[in-house]
Every structure is written in C-alpha cells, then in structure tokens.
Design an enzyme around this catalytic site. Structure first.
Site, PDB file in Angstrom:
ATOM      1  N   HIS A 167       6.824   9.507 -37.933  1.00  0.00           N
ATOM      2  CA  HIS A 167       6.239   8.167 -37.719  1.00  0.00           C
ATOM      3  C   HIS A 167       6.578   7.591 -36.329  1.00  0.00           C
ATOM      4  O   HIS A 167       7.603   6.628 -36.217  1.00  0.00           O
ATOM      5  CB  HIS A 167       6.924   7.146 -38.907  1.00  0.00           C
ATOM      6  CG  HIS A 167       6.331   5.735 -38.810  1.00  0.00           C
ATOM      7  ND1 HIS A 167       6.961   4.550 -38.116  1.00  0.00           N
ATOM      8  CD2 HIS A 167       5.539   5.492 -39.824  1.00  0.00           C
ATOM      9  CE1 HIS A 167       6.046   3.688 -38.626  1.00  0.00           C
ATOM     10  NE2 HIS A 167       5.340   4.005 -39.524  1.00  0.00           N
ATOM     11  N   HIS A 205      -1.675 -10.941  -5.547  1.00  0.00           N
ATOM     12  CA  HIS A 205      -0.393 -10.463  -5.124  1.00  0.00           C
ATOM     13  C   HIS A 205       0.614 -11.441  -5.618  1.00  0.00           C
ATOM     14  O   HIS A 205       1.626 -10.965  -6.481  1.00  0.00           O
ATOM     15  CB  HIS A 205       0.048 -10.452  -3.848  1.00  0.00           C
ATOM     16  CG  HIS A 205      -0.616  -9.735  -2.834  1.00  0.00           C
ATOM     17  ND1 HIS A 205      -0.471  -7.987  -3.177  1.00  0.00           N
ATOM     18  CD2 HIS A 205      -1.442  -9.476  -1.927  1.00  0.00           C
ATOM     19  CE1 HIS A 205      -1.268  -7.350  -2.301  1.00  0.00           C
ATOM     20  NE2 HIS A 205      -1.744  -8.233  -1.682  1.00  0.00           N
ATOM     21  N   HIS A 241       0.770  -1.207   0.102  1.00  0.00           N
ATOM     22  CA  HIS A 241       0.201  -0.061  -0.047  1.00  0.00           C
ATOM     23  C   HIS A 241       0.807   1.323   0.029  1.00  0.00           C
ATOM     24  O   HIS A 241       0.571   2.320  -0.788  1.00  0.00           O
ATOM     25  CB  HIS A 241      -1.026  -0.095   1.161  1.00  0.00           C
ATOM     26  CG  HIS A 241      -2.034  -1.106   1.149  1.00  0.00           C
ATOM     27  ND1 HIS A 241      -2.711  -1.556   2.225  1.00  0.00           N
ATOM     28  CD2 HIS A 241      -2.408  -1.995   0.033  1.00  0.00           C
ATOM     29  CE1 HIS A 241      -3.593  -2.634   2.035  1.00  0.00           C
ATOM     30  NE2 HIS A 241      -3.098  -2.862   0.628  1.00  0.00           N
ATOM     31  N   ASP A 261      -3.538  -2.489  -5.426  1.00  0.00           N
ATOM     32  CA  ASP A 261      -2.412  -3.708  -5.009  1.00  0.00           C
ATOM     33  C   ASP A 261      -1.573  -3.799  -6.290  1.00  0.00           C
ATOM     34  O   ASP A 261      -0.407  -4.100  -5.924  1.00  0.00           O
ATOM     35  CB  ASP A 261      -3.238  -4.798  -4.612  1.00  0.00           C
ATOM     36  CG  ASP A 261      -3.663  -4.900  -3.187  1.00  0.00           C
ATOM     37  OD1 ASP A 261      -3.072  -3.958  -2.293  1.00  0.00           O
ATOM     38  OD2 ASP A 261      -4.402  -5.562  -2.745  1.00  0.00           O
ATOM     39  N   HIS A 302      -9.470  -1.163  -4.989  1.00  0.00           N
ATOM     40  CA  HIS A 302      -8.307  -1.822  -4.023  1.00  0.00           C
ATOM     41  C   HIS A 302      -7.428  -2.876  -4.953  1.00  0.00           C
ATOM     42  O   HIS A 302      -6.312  -2.638  -4.749  1.00  0.00           O
ATOM     43  CB  HIS A 302      -9.061  -2.400  -2.854  1.00  0.00           C
ATOM     44  CG  HIS A 302      -7.795  -2.559  -1.857  1.00  0.00           C
ATOM     45  ND1 HIS A 302      -7.287  -1.783  -0.940  1.00  0.00           N
ATOM     46  CD2 HIS A 302      -6.885  -3.679  -1.941  1.00  0.00           C
ATOM     47  CE1 HIS A 302      -6.254  -2.161  -0.463  1.00  0.00           C
ATOM     48  NE2 HIS A 302      -6.272  -3.283  -0.848  1.00  0.00           N
TER      49      HIS A 302
HETATM   50 ZN   LIG Z   1      -4.102  -4.409  -0.549  1.00  0.00          ZN
END
Ligand SMILES: [Zn+2]
Length: 439
Positions: free
Chosen positions: A344, A265, A81, A242, A238
C-alpha cells in the site's frame, strides 16, 4: 524498492566564455566540482575576496526579466538558464565561477550550459540525494495571471501552458523532466521577448549584450530571430526551461508535478519560496520531540496488558497523556517496516486510512478501559461515523492519536470523538462507537 539515488557533481572543471546580456561585457564561466551537500554556489572571481552566493531562494533579489540572486551587496544576474541545466542534468553540487556579474548569455537557451556540463562530466558522490517530495497540492497565483499548481508525483513532471498577449502563441506541453528529455526537448529552446518590452530597455542601454543572436523577438504576429524556430512550440519549451531554473532555487530536486499556466519568473520564484518554507517546516517537525513516560501515561507493556492486539495489529506504541477522565492521547511511530506498506502501495508507501481508524479505536478502548475500571468487561469497536482522511501519512511520521469520550450510556455503550495528528496537522478524524462486552 528502487536503489537510493546519489548526489552528483561535475567530474572536472570546464569553462566557456561569451557576452553578458545586460552589460555586453565578455565573461568567462568556470564550472567546478564541489563536495556533497554543498549545493550550487556562484563565485564572483572579479571581486575582492571572491565572494560566493548560494543558489537558494532566500537569496533571491529581483525577478524582472531575469532571476537575480545576491548576498550583501554582491549580485549575480540571469542565473535561471544555467541553474535549469544543472538541475535537469542532475548536478547537485558545483561552483559556478564567473569574472562578471552574470553568466554568458550564449544563444539565449540552456544549450551552451548542457554542453559545458557534458564537457565536465557528471559523477556520483557517496551521499544519497535529498528530494523534496510533494505531499499535498500547493499553488501560487500572480497578478499577471500566472498560475502554478504542484501535485504529488513520484517523478519530476511539468505540464505548461504558455500564452502571449491576447492569447497569441498559446502552446501546451507536458513531460517528465529527465536529463535526456531536457537535453533533447528543452535545452535548445531560446529566450523570447516582446518587441514592445525590449525597445525601452534598448533605448536605456540596459541590455547591451542583447541581439537576435540570443533572443527571439515577437513583434505583433511576426517572429524575428537569426535562425528559424527550433521547435514549432519553442516558447512553451523555454517557459519550462525557466520553471526548472527558478525551482532549482529550492536547493533540492523535486518529486512532483508542476502544472503551470502563463508562468513567469515572479510566480516561479513564489512557488520555490512556498516549497522552501514547507521544507523548513517539515525539517523542524522532524526534530525529536520529548515524549513523556511515567505517571502521565502507559508504556508499551502496560498498553499490551490492556489491549489484546499484537504485532502487526497493535497500532499504538504508548499512551502519553490522560486529561481528566474523558481525554487520552496515544502515540504511534510509523516506520517503513509496517507490513501494510509492502502492498500500500509498492514504490509509494502511504498508511491506509483504515489503519488510522484502528489506531483511534485502540486508543479510545484504553480510555474506556480506564473508565470502566474493571477488567471483566472490554470495549468493542462497533461503528464509525464522519470518518475523514485529510492528509496522507508516510513512513517516518509520528501520529498523535487523540480520543475524547463524548457520550457514555451506563456500562453498555460509549461514543468517542477521535483524531490523528501528524506535524501539528489533523490527518484523519472520526466518531467511534463502542459497546461493552464481557471479556
Ligand atoms: Zn529564460
């Protein structure tokens, strides 16, 4: 061209205290400025010698429930976090000092960390930021059903689908991640857990600091939390939080589009690992190669004596090798100064495929010139078959252009198999036909 983006750190030290999720202990976190190219490092103030741990994917230890990094026997838990907030708010370099083995959990969102970063301020440093630019799609898939695809994009974007057990609480959200968007749309989204998953942990006393103050608990169809949901789709938000935090372990900002289905995770970390691996591969490829001169090849002058082409249409810098009578290798360094990059494409320079075909044709012509051993006739590029463009070529790439004579009919026509290689991968190929004409 956009102005270069610079690295950033925090303006001054700022701190906040709270409860650690796993131990339930009180912890104080201090966010401190760090010099350029330092990256994010966690410092364990509570241990002897105050060891630091680089927030890098190679230090990843476990991904169960939260992301844990470590070096030697030292660990820091639940880093995702704060890393998410630092990364999304544009902090490249900082020291996260703590007097425990994990940051305060706050309310289970990244809001407290955003507040902390704003309290410390974000200031520009004098070195350009180093990005990871996604060149071609990458993907990871996990047994859990998680699927993450990373696509080229000039922005950092995330499109995420979250789905609970039996596809309950299926939510989708897509956005470009900028500091303002993160602060408003993502940072406030809290951790959510399933009742069946947390009860055993609570019984084993593994989440002493866990409560409805810092997580939303889902039990069947019911959503339990101290305050009402902050967004109707708080869960997918959330999940995006993460993803940003776990991908921060790459160690540099990403320019690409993450498309995620049921991420977790483990899958996030796996993608971070693939990106880091690709980054390492690219940097080792960027190391200067020894390109031979002399007997084996032709220098630019000699090339220009054979080919009539001139700037901006000469697509070979040097011939580095002839193998027997029928193989040749040329080299072309592609720089941002190539005139075709202006159009380009503006802001996203990619070498046009036809210019690679032209490079193959020029290298093949040199082979044919050697073959005819006469200066009175010259090979003219007549047609191309089976041309494939496999990977994009960017400024800074060195193209190795290979041509092999596969068929020659007297002094009238010849067929060559050609391919261009960048970083040991074929980027384009084709079969080129030539006819011989008097000069
Ligand atoms: Zn989390």
């Amino acid at each position: 061209m956009p102005a270069p983006e610079f690295q950033h750190t925090v303006g001054k030290t700022a701190s906040f205290s709270g409860t650690a999720l796993h131990t339930g202990d009180k912890v104080t976190l201090k966010l401190q400025p760090a010099p350029v190219d330092h990256g994010i490092k966690f410092k364990r103030k509570d241990l002897q010698d105050e060891p630091t741990i680089d927030a890098k994917i190679e230090n990843l230890k476990t991904v169960e429930r939260a992301t844990t990094i470590g070096e030697g026997s030292v660990r820091v838990h639940t880093v995702e976090h704060i890393l998410s907030a630092l990364s999304a708010m544009g902090v490249d370099n900082a020291i996260v000092e703590m007097d425990a083995n994990e940051p305060p959990i706050g309310d289970g969102s990244a809001q407290p960390y955003v507040d902390l970063i704003k309290k410390a301020g974000v200031t520009a440093q004098d070195e350009p930021r180093k990005f990871f630019d996604v060149r071609e799609p990458m993907h990871v898939e996990a047994k859990t059903g998680a699927l993450l695809v990373l696509l080229p994009d000039d922005k950092f974007r995330i499109s995420c689908t979250q789905a609970g057990p039996n596809n309950q609480f299926t939510q989708f959200l897509s956005m470009e991640v900028t500091p303002a968007v993160f602060e408003r749309e993502i940072a406030p989204a809290r951790t959510f857990v399933y009742y069946e998953d947390v009860t055993p942990l609570m019984e084993k006393n593994l989440i002493k600091g866990g409560s409805l103050e810092n997580a939303i608990v889902v039990r069947g169809d019911a959503v339990l939390s101290k305050e009402p949901l902050r967004f109707g789709d708080e869960f997918v938000r959330h999940k995006i939080l993460d993803i940003i935090g776990d991908l921060a372990l790459v160690g540099r900002p990403i320019r690409g589009h993450v498309v995620a289905a049921k991420p977790g995770h483990a899958a996030n970390a796996e993608l971070a690992r693939s990106i880091a691996r690709e980054q390492t591969r690219r940097s080792s490829m960027a190391a200067p190669r020894t390109i031979p001169t002399g007997d084996g090849g032709l220098d630019t002058d000699e090339v220009m004596q054979i080919l009539p082409h001139r700037y901006p249409f000469l697509m070979v810098d040097r011939i580095i090798n002839f193998e027997g009578d029928n193989k040749i290798t040329g080299v072309k360094s592609v720089t941002i100064n190539e005139p075709f990059f202006q159009g380009h494409f503006p802001g996203h320079p990619v070498m046009p495929g036809v210019m690679q075909v032209e490079a193959m044709a020029q290298v093949a012509s040199i082979l044919l010139y050697k073959l005819t051993k006469t200066s009175s006739r010259v090979g003219y590029f007549m047609s191309a078959d089976g041309v494939k463009f496999r990977k994009p070529v960017f400024p800074g790439d060195t193209i190795f252009i290979h041509a092999e004579l596969t068929r020659a009919r007297g002094n009238r026509m010849a067929k060559t198999k050609c391919y261009c290689v960048v970083n040991d991968a074929v980027v384009s190929e084709g079969e080129l036909m030539f006819t011989f004409l008097d000069k």
